[in-house]
Design a protein around this motif. Sequence first.
Motif, PDB file in Angstrom:
ATOM      1  N   TYR A 133       0.841  -1.194   0.000  1.00 31.49           N
ATOM      2  CA  TYR A 133       0.000   0.000   0.000  1.00 31.49           C
ATOM      3  C   TYR A 133       0.876   1.242   0.000  1.00 31.49           C
ATOM      4  N   GLU A 134       0.672   2.119  -0.973  1.00 29.34           N
ATOM      5  CA  GLU A 134       1.356   3.414  -0.960  1.00 29.34           C
ATOM      6  C   GLU A 134       0.682   4.318   0.070  1.00 29.34           C
ATOM      7  N   VAL A 135       1.492   5.073   0.786  1.00 32.72           N
ATOM      8  CA  VAL A 135       0.996   5.914   1.875  1.00 32.72           C
ATOM      9  C   VAL A 135       1.413   7.354   1.621  1.00 32.72           C
ATOM     10  N   VAL A 136       0.449   8.235   1.428  1.00 35.29           N
ATOM     11  CA  VAL A 136       0.739   9.655   1.230  1.00 35.29           C
ATOM     12  C   VAL A 136       0.869  10.359   2.577  1.00 35.29           C
ATOM     13  N   ASN A 137      -0.105  10.153   3.463  1.00 36.61           N
ATOM     14  CA  ASN A 137      -0.133  10.836   4.749  1.00 36.61           C
ATOM     15  C   ASN A 137       0.327   9.929   5.893  1.00 36.61           C
ATOM     16  N   ASN A 138      -0.428   8.870   6.160  1.00 42.21           N
ATOM     17  CA  ASN A 138      -0.095   7.995   7.274  1.00 42.21           C
ATOM     18  C   ASN A 138      -0.796   6.656   7.153  1.00 42.21           C
ATOM     19  N   ALA A 139      -0.307   5.711   7.910  1.00 41.62           N
ATOM     20  CA  ALA A 139      -0.914   4.377   7.942  1.00 41.62           C
ATOM     21  C   ALA A 139      -0.647   3.764   9.309  1.00 41.62           C
ATOM     22  N   GLY A 140      -1.495   2.847   9.711  1.00 41.05           N
ATOM     23  CA  GLY A 140      -1.264   2.234  11.007  1.00 41.05           C
ATOM     24  C   GLY A 140      -2.271   1.181  11.364  1.00 41.05           C
ATOM     25  N   PHE A 141      -2.210   0.773  12.627  1.00 38.95           N
ATOM     26  CA  PHE A 141      -3.065  -0.290  13.141  1.00 38.95           C
ATOM     27  C   PHE A 141      -3.596   0.096  14.518  1.00 38.95           C
ATOM     28  N   GLY A 142      -4.842  -0.314  14.789  1.00 40.86           N
ATOM     29  CA  GLY A 142      -5.348  -0.157  16.132  1.00 40.86           C
ATOM     30  C   GLY A 142      -6.621   0.644  16.266  1.00 40.86           C
ATOM     31  N   PHE A 143      -6.723   1.352  17.368  1.00 42.91           N
ATOM     32  CA  PHE A 143      -7.935   2.046  17.786  1.00 42.91           C
ATOM     33  C   PHE A 143      -8.471   2.984  16.707  1.00 42.91           C
ATOM     34  N   ASP A 144      -7.619   3.837  16.155  1.00 44.82           N
ATOM     35  CA  ASP A 144      -8.072   4.821  15.167  1.00 44.82           C
ATOM     36  C   ASP A 144      -8.573   4.147  13.902  1.00 44.82           C
ATOM     37  N   ALA A 145      -7.902   3.067  13.510  1.00 44.34           N
ATOM     38  CA  ALA A 145      -8.326   2.330  12.319  1.00 44.34           C
ATOM     39  C   ALA A 145      -9.678   1.661  12.539  1.00 44.34           C
ATOM     40  N   LYS A 146      -9.902   1.138  13.741  1.00 45.32           N
ATOM     41  CA  LYS A 146     -11.187   0.494  14.040  1.00 45.32           C
ATOM     42  C   LYS A 146     -12.317   1.516  14.047  1.00 45.32           C
ATOM     43  N   VAL A 147     -12.057   2.706  14.604  1.00 44.83           N
ATOM     44  CA  VAL A 147     -13.074   3.760  14.604  1.00 44.83           C
ATOM     45  C   VAL A 147     -13.411   4.163  13.175  1.00 44.83           C
ATOM     46  N   ALA A 148     -12.376   4.388  12.355  1.00 40.98           N
ATOM     47  CA  ALA A 148     -12.604   4.791  10.962  1.00 40.98           C
ATOM     48  C   ALA A 148     -13.383   3.732  10.195  1.00 40.98           C
ATOM     49  N   TYR A 149     -13.033   2.466  10.417  1.00 42.67           N
ATOM     50  CA  TYR A 149     -13.745   1.378   9.737  1.00 42.67           C
ATOM     51  C   TYR A 149     -15.217   1.349  10.154  1.00 42.67           C
ATOM     52  N   SER A 150     -15.466   1.471  11.437  1.00 46.36           N
ATOM     53  CA  SER A 150     -16.840   1.436  11.948  1.00 46.36           C
ATOM     54  C   SER A 150     -17.660   2.596  11.395  1.00 46.36           C
ATOM     55  N   VAL A 151     -17.053   3.779  11.345  1.00 49.12           N
ATOM     56  CA  VAL A 151     -17.751   4.960  10.824  1.00 49.12           C
ATOM     57  C   VAL A 151     -18.089   4.780   9.348  1.00 49.12           C
ATOM     58  N   ASN A 152     -17.097   4.344   8.568  1.00 47.59           N
ATOM     59  CA  ASN A 152     -17.293   4.228   7.118  1.00 47.59           C
ATOM     60  C   ASN A 152     -18.282   3.140   6.737  1.00 47.59           C
ATOM     61  N   HIS A 153     -18.527   2.210   7.639  1.00 44.72           N
ATOM     62  CA  HIS A 153     -19.478   1.123   7.359  1.00 44.72           C
ATOM     63  C   HIS A 153     -20.770   1.267   8.165  1.00 44.72           C
ATOM     64  N   SER A 154     -20.967   2.453   8.715  1.00 41.51           N
ATOM     65  CA  SER A 154     -22.154   2.682   9.535  1.00 41.51           C
ATOM     66  C   SER A 154     -23.301   3.237   8.703  1.00 41.51           C
ATOM     67  N   LYS A 155     -24.495   2.717   8.922  1.00 40.55           N
ATOM     68  CA  LYS A 155     -25.680   3.246   8.250  1.00 40.55           C
ATOM     69  C   LYS A 155     -26.025   4.638   8.759  1.00 40.55           C
ATOM     70  N   TRP A 156     -25.530   4.953   9.971  1.00 41.45           N
ATOM     71  CA  TRP A 156     -25.837   6.258  10.563  1.00 41.45           C
ATOM     72  C   TRP A 156     -25.078   7.382   9.873  1.00 41.45           C
ATOM     73  N   LYS A 157     -23.903   7.084   9.320  1.00 47.01           N
ATOM     74  CA  LYS A 157     -23.108   8.132   8.687  1.00 47.01           C
ATOM     75  C   LYS A 157     -23.871   8.795   7.543  1.00 47.01           C
ATOM     76  N   LYS A 158     -24.437   7.965   6.677  1.00 43.53           N
ATOM     77  CA  LYS A 158     -25.167   8.505   5.526  1.00 43.53           C
ATOM     78  C   LYS A 158     -26.392   9.290   5.984  1.00 43.53           C
ATOM     79  N   ARG A 159     -27.087   8.771   6.984  1.00 37.93           N
ATOM     80  CA  ARG A 159     -28.286   9.450   7.480  1.00 37.93           C
ATOM     81  C   ARG A 159     -27.948  10.804   8.096  1.00 37.93           C
TER      82      ARG A 159
END
Length: 312
Positions: A133-159
């Motif tokens: 994976y090419e990385v322009v800004n940053n990459a990593g593992f853990g809490f922040d990645a889990k939050v981002a994943y949950s947000v991006n796959h949440s039905k509430w985000k679109k609503r």
Amino acid sequence: MNNVVFIVNEHAGNGRGKKIWKKWKEAITFQYTYMITERSGHAIEIARNHAISTDDDLLIVAVGGDGTIHEIIVGITGYNHVHVGVISAGSGNDFGRTFSVFQTVEQLDCYVHSTYASVKMDLALLDTGQHQYEVVNNAGFGFDAKVAYSVNHSKWKKRLNTFGLGKLTYILYLIKELFTFKRFSFTLHKDEEVVTYDDVWFIVVCNQPYFGGGMKISPSSKPDDQLIEMTVVYNLARWKLLFIFGTVFFGKHTKYKEVIQFQAKNYTITMHDEVYGHVDGEFSCITDENHAYSFSVIPKAWNLAKHTEKGV
């Protein structure tokens, strides 16, 4: 020079991309081509196809957020005749906090009628063993990645986006993961040193200071110094994590003993648990137990269009 291509993500920033492009398009006086992205990954294809189509100097201007910019840079990496310009139109816009972006039509007009001055920038590279994976800004593992994943796959985000309240989704999941996230351990192999860290909240490797919409997670990071910085947050009480997050926007978190940072050309880590990962805010993978992952620098990988202050 008239070899100018705009790649526009109309959905960036909850529709902000479309509004900004409409405003700029009406004011531009030089010749150009523009393409509208239709799906994830489309900007990579568009940028690469245009890069391949000519050997002349080419200016590709991203109109979108960090995800669109990431795709365009991935698409043109290795094509030295291509220069990348940016009109920020996303919600987080971490790229624009460090890199030069076009803020006015006058700036862009001056640039197009100049000699296409640019600055060579680095990329980071995450190698999982199965994928790079090419990385322009940053990459990593853990809490922040889990939050981002949950947000991006949440039905509430679109609503909530419908009412302009999409950021509430992030806050909701941040609070949820604060109480439910399972901390992990990993081993860092750096030079001849091997150290295992337990009770880890997250690891982030940065090519520039900002992530998460303005958090100055890695204050010393520079995108053209051929170095990448690793930040590790570990051995931290849940309540204190929330407090430290508040200091990250000012880059003051580094004074805490639970936050450690390294600077190097490359890192190898062995993850001892299954943990969510991200690259430039997008899901990358779930780590395998006791599997090695490496980060490295691709020096001077792409050309950033560098405008003058004229036209501001």
